[in-house]
Design a protein around this motif. Structure first.
Motif, PDB file in Angstrom:
ATOM      1  N   UNK A 258       0.830  -1.212   0.000  1.00 21.23           N
ATOM      2  CA  UNK A 258       0.000   0.000   0.000  1.00 21.23           C
ATOM      3  C   UNK A 258       0.861   1.257   0.000  1.00 21.23           C
ATOM      4  N   UNK A 259       1.976   1.230   0.751  1.00 23.12           N
ATOM      5  CA  UNK A 259       2.873   2.386   0.798  1.00 23.12           C
ATOM      6  C   UNK A 259       3.502   2.651  -0.574  1.00 23.12           C
ATOM      7  N   UNK A 260       3.894   1.599  -1.266  1.00 18.75           N
ATOM      8  CA  UNK A 260       4.491   1.800  -2.578  1.00 18.75           C
ATOM      9  C   UNK A 260       3.483   2.364  -3.566  1.00 18.75           C
ATOM     10  N   UNK A 261       2.229   1.908  -3.491  1.00 19.14           N
ATOM     11  CA  UNK A 261       1.190   2.449  -4.375  1.00 19.14           C
ATOM     12  C   UNK A 261       1.000   3.937  -4.118  1.00 19.14           C
ATOM     13  N   UNK A 262       0.964   4.310  -2.830  1.00 15.26           N
ATOM     14  CA  UNK A 262       0.844   5.735  -2.499  1.00 15.26           C
ATOM     15  C   UNK A 262       2.061   6.501  -3.001  1.00 15.26           C
ATOM     16  N   UNK A 263       3.235   5.894  -2.902  1.00 16.41           N
ATOM     17  CA  UNK A 263       4.451   6.543  -3.374  1.00 16.41           C
ATOM     18  C   UNK A 263       4.451   6.774  -4.870  1.00 16.41           C
ATOM     19  N   UNK A 264       3.968   5.818  -5.634  1.00 22.21           N
ATOM     20  CA  UNK A 264       3.884   5.997  -7.082  1.00 22.21           C
ATOM     21  C   UNK A 264       2.876   7.084  -7.452  1.00 22.21           C
ATOM     22  N   UNK A 265       1.773   7.141  -6.716  1.00 15.62           N
ATOM     23  CA  UNK A 265       0.778   8.186  -6.996  1.00 15.62           C
ATOM     24  C   UNK A 265       1.364   9.565  -6.755  1.00 15.62           C
ATOM     25  N   UNK A 266       2.213   9.674  -5.718  1.00 18.34           N
ATOM     26  CA  UNK A 266       2.780  10.978  -5.349  1.00 18.34           C
ATOM     27  C   UNK A 266       4.173  11.196  -5.939  1.00 18.34           C
ATOM     28  N   UNK A 267       4.604  10.272  -6.823  1.00 20.69           N
ATOM     29  CA  UNK A 267       5.905  10.373  -7.487  1.00 20.69           C
ATOM     30  C   UNK A 267       7.065  10.443  -6.487  1.00 20.69           C
ATOM     31  N   UNK A 268       7.000   9.593  -5.474  1.00 23.09           N
ATOM     32  CA  UNK A 268       8.058   9.551  -4.467  1.00 23.09           C
ATOM     33  C   UNK A 268       9.145   8.546  -4.871  1.00 23.09           C
ATOM     34  N   UNK A 269      10.384   8.869  -4.533  1.00 24.03           N
ATOM     35  CA  UNK A 269      11.501   8.008  -4.907  1.00 24.03           C
ATOM     36  C   UNK A 269      11.462   6.660  -4.197  1.00 24.03           C
ATOM     37  N   UNK A 270      10.848   6.620  -3.030  1.00 25.20           N
ATOM     38  CA  UNK A 270      10.859   5.383  -2.268  1.00 25.20           C
ATOM     39  C   UNK A 270       9.924   4.322  -2.848  1.00 25.20           C
ATOM     40  N   UNK A 271       9.063   4.695  -3.793  1.00 23.36           N
ATOM     41  CA  UNK A 271       8.016   3.788  -4.261  1.00 23.36           C
ATOM     42  C   UNK A 271       8.588   2.482  -4.810  1.00 23.36           C
TER      43      UNK A 271
END
Length: 467
Positions: A258-271
Motif C-alpha cells: 500500500x505504501x508503494x502504491x501511495x508513493x507511485x501516486x505521489x511520485x516519491x523516490x521510495x516507491x
C-alpha cells in the motif's frame, strides 16, 4: 471508455456505508457465533470421551490447550493494559498525530502481548515456548551448514525416518527454521531471544493493518481500527508462536504494498524499493508457512485499491526472486507442499474428523478474532453486497479487504489442511478482518473493545494453550 471518463469514475467518492446502527444485527451475529462455539465445545467434549470412538486431539475444544485455571505474574498488568486501551485508546487514536498514534499502538500491542504471555510465567509463557522438542529451536543446533540444510530439506519432511524433522520444522517450509538459525548465528541464542524477536515482529500487526487503511485513503477508518488491532484476543497466540512471527512479516509486506502504491501516486523516490521490499516479504512469507500463499487474495485486494500496477508488478517480481533463490538453493516450494500434505496425514490429521473441524475451526477463529471482529465482519460482508455500497466496493479498503480476508479463511477451512489449532495458524488471516471494526458505531466501540479484552483474559487465565 475514454481516459477522462475512467479518471472521473475513479475520482468519485466511495459511497458511504449506511449509518443505521445495526446493534441488533451485531448482537445476533455474536450470539450465533457463541452458539457455534458452545456446540463445538459440547461435541468436542463428547468426542473426547474414551468410548466415543472419535479422536479430535484437542482437550479444550475448539481450542488446542488444556483446562488449567490459573493466574500469573502478568495477570494484573494484562488487566491494566486492557483497561487503558479500552478507556483511552479510541480518544488517543483520534487525537494524536498519525505517526505518534502508530508508535503508541505498537507500544500498547507489545505490552498487551507480553503481559498475556506472562500470565503463564516467564518459562512456560515466554522463554520456553519455542524450545520444546517439537519446535524450531530444537533443530537449530543440527544446522551447521545452511546451504546443505536447505538442499536436503524436502528429503526429511516425511515422518518415520531416522532423520525426520520435528513437527513444526517439517510442517513448514525451511524459511521458518532459517529465521531462528540466523538469530542464533548473530549471537541471539536460546528461547528468550527467539521469543523476544517473535513478539517484536508480531506486534507490527497493530501498525501494519491500520497503516494500510490510511495509505489507501481511509484515515478515519485507520484510526478507528487501531485500538482493535492492539487489543485482539489473537495476542494470546502472537506471544509466543511462530505464527505470530508469520503474521507480523506478512502484514508488514501488505502494508508496504500500500505504501508503494501511495508513493507511485505521489511520485516519491521510495516507491520502487518499497514495492520490491513488499514482494520480498510476501514471497518470504510463503517460505514461512505454506498456507500463507492464500494471503495473495488480500494482497490482490490492496493492489486493486492502490490502483498502481507498477507497484504490484514490482512486488510480484520481488516475490519471484525469493522463490528463485530457494529453488537455486535446492528447495522447490511445490515439492515441499506435496510432501507436507503427505506428512500431515501421517499424524493426528489422519484421525481428526473433517466433519467436525470444518465448522469447529470457524468457532476457534471466532474466539481468536473476538466478538467485535465477528460483529464487524458481518457488517463488512453485508455492506459489500448492498446496492448502496456495492458500486464502490473496489474503492473501499474496509469492505474489500474484509471480504478478501473472509475468502482466505473460507479457502483455508475448506482445504481440510488445518484441522484444529487455527486460532494460531490463521492469525495472519484474522488480522485482515480487523479493518471491519471501523464500521462499528463510534459510541459503542469502548464496549466492543472491552469484549475483546474479556475474551483474551478469559482464554489466558482458564486455559494453558499449547505450541
Amino acid at each position: 471508455m475514454s481516459e477522462s471518463t475512467t479518471a472521473d469514475r475513479l475520482a468519485e467518492p466511495v459511497p458511504p456505508v449506511p449509518r443505521r446502527t445495526g446493534v441488533r444485527g451485531d448482537l445476533v451475529t455474536v450470539g450465533i457465533a457463541l452458539l457455534v462455539v458452545l456446540a463445538a465445545a459440547g461435541v468436542g467434549w463428547y468426542y473426547n470421551r474414551p468410548d466415543s470412538g472419535v479422536v479430535i486431539y484437542a482437550f479444550a475444544p475448539p481450542l488446542f490447550g488444556n483446562w488449567v485455571p490459573h493466574v500469573g505474574p502478568g495477570s494484573v498488568f494484562a488487566v491494566l493494559v486492557a483497561a487503558a486501551v479500552v478507556l483511552y485508546g479510541p480518544a488517543l487514536a483520534a487525537r494524536l498525530t498519525w505517526r505518534r498514534a502508530l508508535v503508541a499502538g505498537y507500544a500498547a500491542s507489545l505490552a498487551w502481548i507480553f503481559s498475556l504471555a506472562m500470565v503463564d510465567g516467564w518459562s512456560h509463557g515466554f522463554a520456553g515456548r519455542l524450545v520444546t522438542d517439537q519446535e524450531y529451536l530444537h533443530e537449530v543446533p543440527h544446522v551447521p551448514d545452511i546451504p546443505r540444510f536447505v538442499q536436503g530439506f524436502s528429503a526429511r519432511i516425511l515422518d518415520f525416518q531416522p532423520d525426520s524433522f520435528t513437527t513444526h520444522v517439517s510442517g513448514h517450509p525451511p524459511g521458518a527454521t532459517l529465521v531462528f538459525v540466523w538469530l542464533d548465528r548473530i549471537g541471539l541464542h536460546g528461547g528468550a531471544w527467539a521469543s523476544t524477536f517473535v513478539v517484536l515482529v508480531a506486534a507490527l500487526v497493530a501498525v501494519a493493518v491500520p497503516a494500510t487503511l490510511s495509505l489507501l485513503d481511509r484515515p478515519e477508518a485507520a484510526r478507528a481500527a487501531l485500538p482493535f488491532a492492539v487489543l485482539t484476543p489473537g495476542a494470546v497466540w502472537l506471544g509466543v508462536s511462530g505464527d505470530g512471527l508469520f503474521a507480523g512479516v506478512t502484514a508488514t509486506g501488505v502494508a508496504l504494498l500500500a505504501l508503494s502504491a501511495a508513493g507511485f501516486r505521489e511520485r516519491r523516490r521510495y516507491a520502487l524499493p518499497v514495492a520490491l521490499a513488499s514482494g520480498l516479504l510476501l514471497g518470504f512469507g510463503i517460505f514461512l508457512s505454506y498456507g500463507l500463499v492464500l494471503l495473495g487474495v488480500v494482497a490482490l485486494a490492496v493492489a486493486i485499491l492502490g490502483r498502481q500496477w507498477r507497484s504490484a508488478a514490482l512486488a510480484i517480481f520481488g516475490a519471484l526472486v525469493v522463490v528463485g533463490v530457494f529453488a537455486a538453493a535446492g528447495f522447490w516450494w511445490v515439492d515441499g507442499y506435496h510432501l507436507v500434505v503427505e506428512r500431515y496425514y501421517q499424524g493426528v490429521a489422519l484421525v481428526r474428523p473433517y466433519s467436525y473441524w470444518v465448522w469447529a475451526d470457524l468457532a476457534a477463529v471466532a474466539i481468536a478474532c473476538g466478538p467485535a471482529v465477528v460483529a464487524a465482519a458481518r457488517r463488512g460482508v453485508t455492506a459489500a453486497f448492498l446496492p448502496a455500497t456495492r458500486r464502490g466496493l473496489l474503492r473501499d479498503p474496509v469492505l474489500l479487504i474484509t471480504l478478501a480476508a473472509v475468502l482466505t479463511i473460507v479457502f483455508a477451512d475448506s482445504s481440510g489442511l488445518s484441522k484444529a489449532e487455527v486460532e494460531r495458524i490463521w492469525l495472519s488471516f484474522g488480522a485482515w478482518l480487523i479493518p471491519a471494526t471501523a464500521l462499528l458505531p463510534t459510541g459503542h466501540r469502548r464496549w466492543w473493545l472491552a469484549g475483546q479484552a474479556v475474551v483474551a483474559l478469559a482464554i489466558n487465565h482458564l486455559l494453558q494453550t499449547l505450541w
